[in-house]
Design a protein around this motif. Sequence first.
Motif, PDB file in Angstrom:
ATOM      1  N   ARG A 140       0.849  -1.189   0.000  1.00 16.77           N
ATOM      2  CA  ARG A 140       0.000   0.000   0.000  1.00 16.77           C
ATOM      3  C   ARG A 140       0.884   1.238   0.000  1.00 16.77           C
ATOM      4  O   ARG A 140       1.830   1.327   0.782  1.00 16.77           O
ATOM      5  CB  ARG A 140      -0.904   0.033   1.247  1.00 16.77           C
ATOM      6  CG  ARG A 140      -2.234  -0.670   1.052  1.00 16.77           C
ATOM      7  CD  ARG A 140      -2.091  -2.167   1.120  1.00 16.77           C
ATOM      8  NE  ARG A 140      -3.380  -2.841   0.930  1.00 16.77           N
ATOM      9  CZ  ARG A 140      -3.498  -4.155   0.836  1.00 16.77           C
ATOM     10  NH1 ARG A 140      -2.422  -4.935   0.909  1.00 16.77           N
ATOM     11  NH2 ARG A 140      -4.689  -4.698   0.649  1.00 16.77           N
ATOM     12  N   GLN A 141       0.561   2.157  -0.895  1.00 16.78           N
ATOM     13  CA  GLN A 141       1.302   3.408  -0.936  1.00 16.78           C
ATOM     14  C   GLN A 141       0.930   4.261   0.268  1.00 16.78           C
ATOM     15  O   GLN A 141      -0.164   4.127   0.814  1.00 16.78           O
ATOM     16  CB  GLN A 141       0.991   4.149  -2.248  1.00 16.78           C
ATOM     17  CG  GLN A 141       1.668   5.490  -2.433  1.00 16.78           C
ATOM     18  CD  GLN A 141       3.173   5.441  -2.328  1.00 16.78           C
ATOM     19  OE1 GLN A 141       3.711   5.391  -1.223  1.00 16.78           O
ATOM     20  NE2 GLN A 141       3.870   5.448  -3.443  1.00 16.78           N
ATOM     21  N   THR A 142       1.862   5.111   0.677  1.00 15.22           N
ATOM     22  CA  THR A 142       1.606   6.005   1.797  1.00 15.22           C
ATOM     23  C   THR A 142       0.345   6.829   1.553  1.00 15.22           C
ATOM     24  O   THR A 142      -0.043   7.056   0.397  1.00 15.22           O
ATOM     25  CB  THR A 142       2.815   6.935   2.020  1.00 15.22           C
ATOM     26  OG1 THR A 142       2.598   7.708   3.183  1.00 15.22           O
ATOM     27  CG2 THR A 142       3.006   7.873   0.840  1.00 15.22           C
ATOM     28  N   VAL A 143      -0.296   7.262   2.604  1.00 11.92           N
ATOM     29  CA  VAL A 143      -1.556   8.000   2.478  1.00 11.92           C
ATOM     30  C   VAL A 143      -1.309   9.339   1.775  1.00 11.92           C
ATOM     31  O   VAL A 143      -0.468  10.136   2.204  1.00 11.92           O
ATOM     32  CB  VAL A 143      -2.184   8.253   3.867  1.00 11.92           C
ATOM     33  CG1 VAL A 143      -3.424   9.123   3.743  1.00 11.92           C
ATOM     34  CG2 VAL A 143      -2.525   6.922   4.524  1.00 11.92           C
ATOM     35  N   TYR A 144      -2.034   9.569   0.684  1.00 10.11           N
ATOM     36  CA  TYR A 144      -1.990  10.851  -0.009  1.00 10.11           C
ATOM     37  C   TYR A 144      -3.148  11.717   0.467  1.00 10.11           C
ATOM     38  O   TYR A 144      -4.288  11.266   0.545  1.00 10.11           O
ATOM     39  CB  TYR A 144      -2.112  10.661  -1.524  1.00 10.11           C
ATOM     40  CG  TYR A 144      -0.898  10.068  -2.188  1.00 10.11           C
ATOM     41  CD1 TYR A 144       0.383  10.492  -1.864  1.00 10.11           C
ATOM     42  CD2 TYR A 144      -1.038   9.097  -3.180  1.00 10.11           C
ATOM     43  CE1 TYR A 144       1.496   9.958  -2.489  1.00 10.11           C
ATOM     44  CE2 TYR A 144       0.073   8.559  -3.820  1.00 10.11           C
ATOM     45  CZ  TYR A 144       1.335   8.986  -3.469  1.00 10.11           C
ATOM     46  OH  TYR A 144       2.431   8.462  -4.088  1.00 10.11           O
ATOM     47  N   GLU A 145      -2.856  12.980   0.746  1.00 11.79           N
ATOM     48  CA  GLU A 145      -3.919  13.916   1.085  1.00 11.79           C
ATOM     49  C   GLU A 145      -4.622  14.403  -0.181  1.00 11.79           C
ATOM     50  O   GLU A 145      -5.812  14.701  -0.176  1.00 11.79           O
ATOM     51  CB  GLU A 145      -3.344  15.115   1.854  1.00 11.79           C
ATOM     52  CG  GLU A 145      -2.784  14.755   3.216  1.00 11.79           C
ATOM     53  CD  GLU A 145      -3.850  14.277   4.185  1.00 11.79           C
ATOM     54  OE1 GLU A 145      -5.000  14.722   4.059  1.00 11.79           O
ATOM     55  OE2 GLU A 145      -3.520  13.455   5.064  1.00 11.79           O
ATOM     56  N   HIS A 146      -3.864  14.497  -1.258  1.00  9.77           N
ATOM     57  CA  HIS A 146      -4.416  14.977  -2.521  1.00  9.77           C
ATOM     58  C   HIS A 146      -3.778  14.210  -3.673  1.00  9.77           C
ATOM     59  O   HIS A 146      -2.610  13.837  -3.616  1.00  9.77           O
ATOM     60  CB  HIS A 146      -4.179  16.482  -2.695  1.00  9.77           C
ATOM     61  CG  HIS A 146      -4.960  17.076  -3.828  1.00  9.77           C
ATOM     62  ND1 HIS A 146      -4.531  17.029  -5.135  1.00  9.77           N
ATOM     63  CD2 HIS A 146      -6.162  17.705  -3.854  1.00  9.77           C
ATOM     64  CE1 HIS A 146      -5.425  17.604  -5.917  1.00  9.77           C
ATOM     65  NE2 HIS A 146      -6.427  18.039  -5.168  1.00  9.77           N
TER      66      HIS A 146
END
Length: 280
Positions: free
Chosen positions: A217-223
Amino acid sequence: MAAPIIATNEDVRAAWDAFSEAYELSSQPWTNLTDVELQYMSRLDSAKSVCVAGAGPGLGGLQIRQKVSQDCKVVVGDLSPEMVKLAELLFTKSGYSINNEESNTKVQVMDNQNLPVESDSCDRYVANLSIMLVPEPMKQLQEAYRVLQEGGLAVISTWGRPEFSTFFTLPGKVFKSMKIEKPAERSLFHLGQEVEMQAKFKEAGFRKVFTYYNTLRQTVYEHAKEYTNMLQTSPEFRITLKKLGERAEEFLNLLQEECQNLIDSGELLTFDNLVVVATK
């Protein structure tokens, strides 16, 4: 239907030379999660000699050097000379003496299809996310088999299932929606089927072959713009944008929209790997 275009060694080397520094900063922290998985499956505590192929900027190779005994020989290599320079710098900064008579650690340019390693000289062979790039994957497997001693372990990963790899499949989805035809290049998912990979390893001579999927899973993106910005660190992606000309902005906007839909629905971008653990 025309046969898919397969990149030559020269194409692969040039692409990764150009991408080396950006890869080290933006992609290696993510793909290193699979490095750690392979290290665990390699049973490094008993290793006497390890070959790390397609090692990129060298973080996975360095971690292997740190986990094995001082007496264990480790050779780390990559096809890209620029990647190897980064790996040499990493090892040196980490306090390791490399590439001399007193050292049991080598960092060098290395073609996965033609390894500069003696036959029957290693008891571990590790290759993270490189076999899908080589022109002839069977040659890489045959080389892995050649350099391993009887009973040695090969632990290899490749791109897995596209349906669980939204990080890399979203651009293709947008191309399709825009009715843009891309060159018929060989997909990097071409080795992602378990049964077929098991057959390839057995054809290369391995007697025990285990496979499983490992989804990152890729790191959490805010945008979503964070996602498209990361993609644009790749020279190949920038070339794609250049070829799109006036439609490049439309493509990026649609890509961000698709990514934002995932983010808003609470989904993380994913990247699926197929891991193979095989005994000679």
